[in-house]
Design a protein around this motif. Structure first.
Motif: not given
Length: 294
Positions: A138-140, A142, A145, A158-161, A163
């Protein structure tokens, strides 16, 4: 002074270790794939193979851990672009593919099957590419996505990555498989090429198209332990067998039937015979990822 001179002379013959030599242990291939991938919970800096992150290379992870992936190809991508006399996705579509695969085990130990969690379409922009990195976290930064509505549909962060735990639970729910306590996840990099054609029948005519066959560029797997406290439960809580198995059609129908639910809350209502639900068709989502070149 003499000793110092000799030491300096000897030092002049010490050659630096090349990147190819340093990465040798990580490039060692086990299995039929020509290349391999390694995994660590720490970020593995490129060309710094003495970094502590490389000493943490493992094939065992628990849900919530970041997973950093480094793939090493035996040949540069340009080598695989030469495959196929008729067609090649590198040459004709400027594309190769990275898959996240869930190797689902059957409850009766009769074997397993591969279920695609996500497939990434990579652009062929660097013919000399022999190493590549991907980040599953979970990171910008990643690599995997989901966009727009797919992020919610497949349980992304929530970032779109992606899970991974939620992703598995969503697919298990949709296909009526029990969520495993532990499972095997694989990363596969492939290119498709064709040396001939095949005929495919449609509703109106026959289509002559390239007969594509896959060539694996790199592949490796890791064991993944899911958090049993999260939605979906685990195989061990639903069955004595820790391996995942398909939920029986009878139980699935009874638990998901609206009529069965209404009967339990209103005893006077007529009880209807539960119907067997149709297995939904699940499409493997495409996800776009940023460049992960060393």
């Amino acid at each position: 002074m003499k000793n110092i001179f000799i030491g300096a002379a000897m030092a002049s013959f010490i050659l630096p270790v090349s990147n190819a030599q340093a990465e040798g242990p990580f490039r060692k291939v086990s299995g039929p794939a020509p290349g391999k991938c390694i995994f660590s919970s720490d970020l593995m800096p490129p060309d710094r193979y003495s970094d502590p992150a490389y000493s943490k290379v493992t094939s065992n992870f628990v849900e919530g851990e970041p997973i950093h992936i480094r793939c090493f190809y035996k040949q540069p991508l340009s080598h695989y672009a030469k495959l196929g006399s008729v067609a090649n996705t590198l040459r004709n579509k400027n594309t190769y593919y990275v898959h996240l695969l869930w190797k689902r085990k059957f409850e009766n130990n009769s074997g397993n099957d591969e279920h695609g969690l996500a497939v990434v379409w990579r652009s062929y922009t660097n013919p000399g590419l022999k190493r590549e990195r991907f980040e599953l976290m979970d990171s910008k930064n990643c690599s995997f996505e989901f966009k727009d509505f797919r992020a919610k549909k497949y349980g992304a962060f929530p970032s779109g990555c992606v899970n991974l735990g939620n992703n598995i639970r969503k697919y298990a729910e949709n296909s009526r498989y029990r969520v495993p306590e532990r499972t095997e996840i694989c990363v596969r990099v492939r290119v498709a090429s064709a040396n001939g054609y095949r005929n495919r029948s449609t509703n109106t005519n026959n289509v002559r198209e390239p007969d594509y066959r896959n060539t694996i560029i790199a592949e490796d797997c890791f064991n993944y332990k899911l958090d049993a406290s999260k939605a979906g439960g685990s195989a061990s809580s639903a069955s004595a067998n820790p391996l995942m198995g398909r939920v029986s059609e009878e139980n699935s129908a009874a638990s998901s039937s609206p009529s069965a639910t209404s009967a339990s809350t209103a005893p006077t209502a007529p009880r209807l015979k539960p119907t067997k639900p149709k297995k939904p068709k699940i499409k493997i989502p495409r996800v776009k990822i940023p460049g992960g070149i060393f």
